[in-house]
Scaffold this active site. Structure first.
Site: not given
Length: 718
Positions: A264-267
């Site tokens: 995933s991308d950040w968060g």
């Protein structure tokens, strides 16, 4: 370690250990100072066991620290499984290269490969294993700050660069070549199509457009062997990409055959809740794991709820095992089980990082990326001329651009420093010149210098913070103070060259009075040297735009390969009821593929050996290119095709090939090319690629606007 051994290792892990293998944490969690990680641990609800088993780590810097973290991690990990160290190495590690949009403007695939190779060397020796690059998002809206990370608006060009980046980062033997790192292609999918150019905003497009324009770049990176894929923040057909089972299971894994790691991308996993398709983090964890997201970056939905979801029967434990196995396989592909400190070397690090060799490569790549947009016989400058270099970007070292994570502005070469290496006949102000509110003293000094000089280099542009992630702009003109300065300087001296540092195409209204415009982008550590050598003619500019510059921000998005309409402007430009604006043209100020040179290239004799091709017989053709000038140079011959009649509306032209040709003064070359049936294919209403019998136009020239044209036909057997 073979797959059987890796599977056995998964079977030895407890459920909690397996869940933690999917967790990615930032460097602070592995600090040797307890007070630095206490706060982050509390914020995410983590304990020491979670940290000791988290499968991957984000943002560790330096060989010494990487070795310390890995050693401590393995001592505490029950099964001695190494952690993976990842970071954003987008256009250089410590030696910073031009931003990717500039690299795309080189139209030179070897530039991308070499940039990635050098970046990988510096990153690997500093202990890193994975880079979150390349970003291959197709971009058409310069208001979006992250256009600087892409190689432009064209799917074909982006695809070629995507493969070159991956080859440069990973090499041919990732397990044994410790000077390479694994590449992560991002952001899957269509992140670059955010409505209004506003970062993190909604994306809305048809599946056909997604497949035809946006997916090919990712596919090219995967075909080149990219080991990871990162999710995008946006929705795809209304479903957040990070929880989109169709996108990741059906398209990425089943159609594209990707068996690597999805991160995933950040968060982004937790942000599924904010999208409003699940009520809570537990629902987000369920959606993401079912979609096939293997690593959750910097949120803890998996850590908190995945075991619970498995116990409730909502998630099969086999999905967790698959994800863990993919992560372990990546660690194995990197050789980490045999060499957990892979590549990290303090002594070699000191020798390689920002070495003279790497600086020289950075300079050469920057020179190949700088685009000459306008030149009314003022460039190149002569060393005998007195040149004033003025403006806010004259002496700035703020030329690295966003995502220069380890780069240091203090190590960057400014334009003035670069110019002083070439000419002793330059004058420079002493006052600090602000980008937005210059003092009257600075303005007065600049005007006095301009008046006293033979020629003026007026250095303008953006600062680093004005482009990149979370840096969308509705107004992409230069700051008002800079436009005012242009007027004042032109009143003192008409012999003005404007240079630009920026991370996006700009609306350049207000600087038309300059006799030359040089687009330097954010050119990296050696940018000032490269720009000065372009200005004084030590380098002959060869770059061509990979993204169109609008006449006005009101045209945006404006791109060369738009679809035709039922009332095309070209049918009658004077008619009111056609597709046009009342106050500006339909066309870009500087179109895709455009760029000038100190050489003059002429095109003639575009010919095809036949006017009809078949599925199994390619069509050969050629064009003669002549350098009419006394200056040797490199020309990029661009080949476009227009499908006159399709099952669905087709773009007015599409790039299908390009050829970089070096020509001596007064020399000519016949550039041969070949058209095959695959170049005529497009996505039909059944979402499949195929071609149609019918008539086509072949267009060849120096950019997407100024083209020679011939017609041909495809005759299919069925």
């Amino acid at each position: 370690m073979n797959k059987t051994n890796l599977t056995n290792l998964v079977n030895q892990m407890t459920l909690t250990e397996k869940v933690d293998q999917l967790l990615q944490l930032a460097a602070a969690f592995y600090s040797d100072k307890a007070e630095e990680k206490t706060g982050p641990m509390s914020d995410l609800g983590l304990n020491e066991d979670n940290i000791n088993n988290a499968g991957t780590t984000l943002g560790i810097s330096g060989a010494k620290e990487a070795i310390r973290v890995q050693k401590t991690y393995m001592e505490k990990n029950r099964l001695n499984i190494p952690t993976l160290l990842m970071a954003d190495i987008v256009h250089g590690f410590r030696t910073i290269f031009p931003i990717p949009l500039a690299l795309g403007s080189s139209w030179d695939l070897s530039v991308a490969e070499k940039m990635a190779e050098v970046s990988a060397k510096e990153a690997a020796v500093s202990g890193l294993h994975v880079t979150f690059s390349p970003m291959v998002d197709l971009v058409r809206d310069p208001r979006w700050g992250r256009v600087m990370e892409s190689t432009g608006e064209d799917s074909f060009l982006n695809s070629r660069f995507a493969a070159a980046f991956v080859k440069g980062y990973q090499g041919d033997d990732l397990a044994n070549d410790f000077s390479r790192v694994a590449a992560c292609v991002k952001h899957f999918a269509a992140y670059g199509a955010a409505i209004g150019g506003r970062d993190y905003n909604t994306v809305n497009m048809s599946e056909r457009q997604l497949r035809e324009s946006y997916l090919p770049g990712y596919k090219a990176a995967l075909d080149a062997g990219a080991k990871l894929v990162m999710t995008s923040f946006n929705v795809v057909d209304g479903v957040p990409a990070t929880g989109n089972e169709w996108l990741f299971r059906d398209v990425l894994r089943d159609e594209f055959g990707f068996d690597g790691v999805v991160i995933s991308d950040w968060g982004a996993v937790k942000e599924i809740v904010a999208h409003g398709v699940v009520a809570d983090e537990k629902g987000a964890a369920e959606l993401a794991i079912k979609a096939g997201v293997d690593i959750e970056m910097m949120t803890t939905c998996y850590s908190r709820y995945l075991a619970e979801l498995i116990a409730e029967g909502r998630v099969a434990e086999s999905l967790l095992d698959e994800a863990v196995l993919r992560i372990l396989q990546l660690k194995n592909d990197l050789g980490l089980f045999e060499n957990p400190y892979r590549g990290a070397d303090e002594w070699l690090e000191a020798e390689l990082i920002l070495s003279d060799e790497h600086r020289q490569i950075a300079e050469e790549i920057a020179a190949k990326s700088i685009v000459l947009l306008k030149n009314e016989q003022i460039l190149p400058l002569k060393r005998s001329e007195k040149v004033a270099i003025i403006g806010p970007a004259a002496q700035t070292q703020d030329i690295l651009g966003a995502w220069s994570w380890q780069g240091k502005q203090s190590e960057a070469i400014s334009l003035v420093t670069g110019a002083r290496r070439l000419s002793k006949n330059i004058v420079v102000g002493q006052e600090v010149f602000d980008y937005f509110e210059p003092s009257q003293a600075a303005i007065n000094e600049a005007l006095a210098l301009a008046k006293s000089a033979d020629k003026v280099v007026l250095a303008l542009g953006e600062q680093e913070w004005m482009s990149g992630e979370a840096a969308s702009r509705s107004d992409i003109t230069l700051p008002e103070a800079q436009l005012d300065l242009v007027k004042l300087v032109l009143a003192q001296n008409e012999q003005v060259v404007v240079t630009l540092y920026n991370g996006r195409p700009l609306d350049l209204r207000g600087i038309d009075g300059a006799k030359a415009i040089v687009e330097a982008w954010f050119p990296g550590t050696e940018g000032g040297t490269a720009l000065a050598k372009i200005l004084w003619g030590d380098y002959n500019p060869s770059a061509r735009l990979s993204m169109s510059f609008p006449e006005s921000v009101g045209q945006v998005p404006v791109y060369y390969n738009c679809d035709n309409t039922g009332r095309p402007y070209e049918s009658d430009p004077d008619e009111k009821y056609v597709s046009k604006y009342l106050d500006v043209s339909n066309y870009a100020k500087y179109p895709f593929g455009f760029g000038l040179s100190y050489s003059q290239f002429d095109y003639e004799s575009l010919t095809l050996e036949d006017q009809v091709m078949t599925e199994d017989r390619n069509l050969r053709g050629s064009v003669r290119v002549t350098n009419q000038s006394d200056v040797a140079g490199v020309e990029t011959v661009q080949l476009y095709i227009y499908d006159k009649v399709g099952q669905v509306t087709r773009p007015v032209k599409e790039l299908k090939g390009f050829y970089r040709v070096a020509l001596a003064a007064k020399a000519s070359q016949v550039v041969a090319f070949e058209i095959d049936e695959s170049m005529l294919q497009y996505v039909h209403t059944n979402q499949k690629m195929s071609s149609d019998s019918g008539e086509f136009e072949l267009l060849v020239g120096p950019n997407s606007r100024d083209l020679l044209k011939v017609t041909f036909a495809l005759k299919k057997n069925r």
